[in-house]
Write a protein that holds these residues in place. Structure first.
Motif, PDB file in Angstrom:
ATOM      1  N   MET A   1       0.946  -0.846   0.000  1.00 31.25           N
ATOM      2  CA  MET A   1       0.000   0.000   0.000  1.00 31.25           C
ATOM      3  C   MET A   1       0.818   0.731   0.000  1.00 31.25           C
ATOM      4  O   MET A   1       1.586   0.756   0.851  1.00 31.25           O
ATOM      5  CB  MET A   1      -0.676  -0.293   1.093  1.00 31.25           C
ATOM      6  N   ARG A   2       0.874   0.657  -0.488  1.00 34.71           N
ATOM      7  CA  ARG A   2       0.591   1.817  -0.464  1.00 34.71           C
ATOM      8  C   ARG A   2       1.831   2.145  -0.018  1.00 34.71           C
ATOM      9  O   ARG A   2       1.915   2.450   1.004  1.00 34.71           O
ATOM     10  CB  ARG A   2      -0.468   1.909   0.220  1.00 34.71           C
ATOM     11  N   LEU A   3       2.609   1.685  -0.460  1.00 33.79           N
ATOM     12  CA  LEU A   3       3.436   2.470  -0.027  1.00 33.79           C
ATOM     13  C   LEU A   3       2.433   3.187   0.321  1.00 33.79           C
ATOM     14  O   LEU A   3       1.491   3.182  -0.007  1.00 33.79           O
ATOM     15  CB  LEU A   3       4.322   2.721  -0.956  1.00 33.79           C
ATOM     16  N   SER A   4       2.255   1.710  -0.670  1.00 34.94           N
ATOM     17  CA  SER A   4       1.256   2.298  -0.821  1.00 34.94           C
ATOM     18  C   SER A   4       0.599   2.330  -1.024  1.00 34.94           C
ATOM     19  O   SER A   4       0.604   1.621  -0.666  1.00 34.94           O
ATOM     20  CB  SER A   4       1.038   2.180  -0.672  1.00 34.94           C
ATOM     21  N   ARG A   5      -0.564   2.016  -0.625  1.00 36.45           N
ATOM     22  CA  ARG A   5      -1.641   2.019  -0.833  1.00 36.45           C
ATOM     23  C   ARG A   5      -1.851   3.094  -1.136  1.00 36.45           C
ATOM     24  O   ARG A   5      -1.557   3.410  -0.219  1.00 36.45           O
ATOM     25  CB  ARG A   5      -2.109   1.670   0.038  1.00 36.45           C
ATOM     26  N   PRO A 438      20.699   1.799   4.495  1.00 34.59           N
ATOM     27  CA  PRO A 438      19.741   0.883   5.119  1.00 34.59           C
ATOM     28  C   PRO A 438      18.949   1.489   6.270  1.00 34.59           C
ATOM     29  O   PRO A 438      19.459   2.302   7.040  1.00 34.59           O
ATOM     30  CB  PRO A 438      20.648  -0.240   5.630  1.00 34.59           C
ATOM     31  N   PHE A 439      17.690   1.062   6.375  1.00 36.23           N
ATOM     32  CA  PHE A 439      16.817   1.456   7.475  1.00 36.23           C
ATOM     33  C   PHE A 439      16.076   0.212   7.961  1.00 36.23           C
ATOM     34  O   PHE A 439      15.613  -0.594   7.158  1.00 36.23           O
ATOM     35  CB  PHE A 439      15.807   2.511   7.037  1.00 36.23           C
ATOM     36  N   ALA A 440      15.951   0.079   9.261  1.00 37.18           N
ATOM     37  CA  ALA A 440      15.270  -1.084   9.821  1.00 37.18           C
ATOM     38  C   ALA A 440      13.770  -1.020   9.616  1.00 37.18           C
ATOM     39  O   ALA A 440      13.109  -2.052   9.526  1.00 37.18           O
ATOM     40  CB  ALA A 440      15.589  -1.205  11.314  1.00 37.18           C
ATOM     41  N   LYS A 441      13.216   0.187   9.536  1.00 35.83           N
ATOM     42  CA  LYS A 441      11.766   0.353   9.440  1.00 35.83           C
ATOM     43  C   LYS A 441      11.386   1.074   8.154  1.00 35.83           C
ATOM     44  O   LYS A 441      12.019   2.059   7.760  1.00 35.83           O
ATOM     45  CB  LYS A 441      11.234   1.151  10.634  1.00 35.83           C
ATOM     46  N   LEU A 446       9.978   6.480   4.628  1.00 36.43           N
ATOM     47  CA  LEU A 446       8.872   7.354   4.231  1.00 36.43           C
ATOM     48  C   LEU A 446       9.000   8.736   4.867  1.00 36.43           C
ATOM     49  O   LEU A 446       8.718   9.756   4.230  1.00 36.43           O
ATOM     50  CB  LEU A 446       7.536   6.727   4.615  1.00 36.43           C
ATOM     51  N   ASN A 447       9.407   8.778   6.116  1.00 40.61           N
ATOM     52  CA  ASN A 447       9.543  10.074   6.792  1.00 40.61           C
ATOM     53  C   ASN A 447      10.622  10.931   6.135  1.00 40.61           C
ATOM     54  O   ASN A 447      10.461  12.149   5.986  1.00 40.61           O
ATOM     55  CB  ASN A 447       9.857   9.863   8.273  1.00 40.61           C
ATOM     56  N   LEU A 448      11.734  10.314   5.736  1.00 39.22           N
ATOM     57  CA  LEU A 448      12.790  11.065   5.049  1.00 39.22           C
ATOM     58  C   LEU A 448      12.337  11.520   3.666  1.00 39.22           C
ATOM     59  O   LEU A 448      12.649  12.635   3.233  1.00 39.22           O
ATOM     60  CB  LEU A 448      14.053  10.211   4.929  1.00 39.22           C
ATOM     61  N   ARG A 449      11.606  10.666   2.986  1.00 39.57           N
ATOM     62  CA  ARG A 449      11.083  11.058   1.672  1.00 39.57           C
ATOM     63  C   ARG A 449      10.118  12.228   1.814  1.00 39.57           C
ATOM     64  O   ARG A 449      10.147  13.183   1.033  1.00 39.57           O
ATOM     65  CB  ARG A 449      10.382   9.874   1.005  1.00 39.57           C
ATOM     66  N   LYS A 450       9.267  12.147   2.823  1.00 42.81           N
ATOM     67  CA  LYS A 450       8.274  13.211   3.027  1.00 42.81           C
ATOM     68  C   LYS A 450       8.936  14.538   3.355  1.00 42.81           C
ATOM     69  O   LYS A 450       8.478  15.604   2.923  1.00 42.81           O
ATOM     70  CB  LYS A 450       7.309  12.799   4.141  1.00 42.81           C
ATOM     71  N   SER A 451      10.038  14.491   4.101  1.00 46.59           N
ATOM     72  CA  SER A 451      10.747  15.726   4.460  1.00 46.59           C
ATOM     73  C   SER A 451      11.769  16.134   3.407  1.00 46.59           C
ATOM     74  O   SER A 451      12.464  17.131   3.566  1.00 46.59           O
ATOM     75  CB  SER A 451      11.464  15.542   5.805  1.00 46.59           C
TER      76      SER A 451
END
Length: 561
Positions: A1-5, A438-441, A446-451
């Motif tokens: 999903m979304r990443l997405s959904r 790398p990221f564990a979560k 997504l938070n870095l992409r959003k910012s």
């Protein structure tokens, strides 16, 4: 999903069923004719920490989406083939494809006893669309008349060159949305869209109780819904970074009625231990397998596995704010990167045939898919052409090689192996240093992409929200779209999307949407990588599990032994 959904739909609703039964994120429906299981037994399922509090309109990534879809029910749902069926809707009618009348079934309630009526939906949709509420999925309401007024923002240039966006709505509610009485919703769209009703099964359109509108953040930690499941207890069902526990909602009587006693989502940051837990019957079902298990899962789990093509794909996104990939030199480099990736070899060696090299920005199982879109030759593996394009870019503007090109990716979903393979393609074919970031979560990426703070490239993917070609284009690449984290914008692309949505038939709509893909292939804001099969496995405690059209596990349909 979304990443997405994890938007919109294309063409005529009846013609939008998937070509193949087969993914932020939408619900699914369907029957299981296997032997009856224990209706009271709770199953355990693979997952990871959701990005945000569990509000439907703010959840557009797969791990939060799979929980939201169990807790809530909307006006419609989707069966395993992608066909939309009514859930809380008694009827959905229109005479001109612009003004719609929706009748809501009477007697429906949230698990706290609050009644669900027409006003519930109107209030929930206005809440989702209002820009000051900062809901990720507000974009999904853009078709409704008056959306522009409630979604307005102001943009202000900052000293660092970035743009600050501030909510500035001129209205609090959409003018095209009205509750005529307790059971009747009228919706006026900004333009005719013959299949607008198809998207009403997506989670952005789920109803919310009044408490959610008063204190969204608090509500999202322990949401009260109306779907096949509910939170296991009043507080503490979500143990952050560990699990979320759901139990069957006995009052839900829709098309997704649960055949088990509940679902506990256990959070893993590495699919390896989860696979070991499955083999030991300490976990019941997973849709995320370690890469090395893709060669063995059918023998490791004989008669306890499934695998089929679904409405999900993967891309490698290139942020427009990265100076190495801007201007004419940047366009040449984007093409070079794409030609340098050996998609076929990676699909065969790393994914053991559970992926197919992409032909476009949407998967083949979606109605309207076209395999020969002009410009998609850039998806072929051609290291000689890749080197030549990179050299042409160097003549225009030298590449800043002071740091390796990083590819941001979560490692919990078995992504490290293919990212390493792509990085090696870049090293060997372009002579540049590349490596995984790398990221564990998943939520961290997504938070870095959003910012907009990703230093290099980023892995991305899309699991269909509802079965449409538009859904793989609009929410991801349209200007201002909810999952357009890299802020790509092209007015020609937006125009073609709008024309496709207004088309009177599926064929005309698909033509416009595929023309829009031609624009994407010229700009390459992201590189299509591969389309997905969805392999899943289950424990000896489960009779059978299955995925829906978009690859999401049908948790409600799992029968436990």
């Amino acid at each position: 999903m979304r990443l997405s959904r994890m938007s919109k739909t294309l063409g005529v609703a009846a013609a939008l069923a998937l070509a193949l039964s087969a993914c932020g994120g939408g619900s699914g429906t369907g029957g299981n004719t296997q032997a009856s299981g224990d209706p009271n037994k709770v199953i355990t399922a693979y997952s990871n920490e959701p990005q945000n509090p569990l509000l439907p309109a703010n959840t557009n990534e797969v791990y939060g989406g799979r929980v939201v879809d169990q807790l809530f029910a909307g006006l419609r749902a989707y069966d395993p083939s992608g066909k939309a069926v009514n859930d809380l809707a008694e009827s959905i009618d229109t005479t001109d494809s612009q003004t719609w009348t929706i009748k809501v079934k009477s007697g429906s309630k949230f698990t706290n006893g609050e009644a669900i009526n027409a006003k519930t939906f109107v209030d929930s949709w206005n809440f989702a669309a209002l820009s000051t509420n900062l809901q990720n999925n507000g974009f999904f309401f853009e078709s409704i008349e008056g959306y522009d007024a409630v979604s307005k923002v102001t943009k202000e240039a900052q000293p660092d060159g970035k743009t600050k966006t501030t909510p500035a709505p001129t209205a609090q509610t959409m003018s095209g949305l009205t509750a005529k009485d307790d059971s009747t919703i009228t919706v006026k769209l900004a333009q005719p869209e013959s299949d607008w009703s198809l998207r009403l099964g997506y989670s952005a359109f789920y109803p919310l109780p009044s408490d959610a509108l008063k204190d969204p953040k608090k509500f999202g930690e322990n949401p009260v819904g109306n779907g096949p499941y509910k939170m296991a207890k009043d507080t503490g069902s979500w143990v952050h970074d560990q699990s979320i526990s759901l139990v069957k909602n006995p009052d839900y009587k829709g098309p997704r009625e649960a055949k088990n006693g509940g679902v506990t989502f256990k959070f893993y940051t590495d699919p390896g231990p989860a696979y070991t837990d499955l083999q030991a019957d300490n976990l019941d079902v997973s849709d995320v397998l370690p890469s090395n298990a893709l060669k063995t899962f059918t023998t490791d789990f004989q008669d306890r596995n499934a695998n089929k093509p679904v409405a999900a794909d993967s891309t490698l996104n290139i942020p427009g704010y990265n100076p190495n990939f801007q201007g004419d030199a940047g366009k040449l480099r984007r093409q070079a990167l794409s030609y340098a990736i050996n998609r076929e070899e990676i699909a065969k060696v790393v994914f053991n045939g559970t992926r197919q090299p992409a032909k476009g920005y949407a998967p083949p199982v979606i109605e309207g898919f076209k395999a020969d879109i002009p410009g998609n030759e850039v998806l072929k593996y051609d290291p000689t052409k890749a080197k030549d394009l990179w050299a042409q870019a160097e003549k225009i503007k030298p590449y800043d090689a002071s740091k390796p090109l990083q590819i941001a990716s979560n490692t919990d979903g078995g992504n490290k192996e293919w990212v390493d393979a792509v990085a090696n393609n870049f090293k060997n074919n372009l002579g540049i240093q590349a490596e995984i970031q790398p990221f564990a979560k998943f939520a961290e990426v997504l938070n870095l992409r959003k910012s907009q703070t990703i230093p290099g490239l980023t892995r991305a993917g899309w699991q269909g929200d509802y079965p449409s070609l538009y859904n793989f284009l609009g929410p991801v690449w349209a200007t201002g779209a909810s999952s357009n984290y890299e802020k790509y914008s092209n007015p020609d692309f937006d125009k073609l999307l709008k024309e496709g949505l207004a088309a009177k038939n599926t064929q005309d709509a698909s033509t416009k949407f595929n023309q829009a893909q031609e624009v994407l292939f010229k700009d390459l804001p992201g590189l299509p990588l591969w389309d997905q099969n969805k392999p899943i496995v289950w424990s000896n405690h489960v009779v059978k599990a299955e995925t829906g059209w978009n690859g999401a596990i049908l948790y409600y349909n799992i029968q436990a032994k």
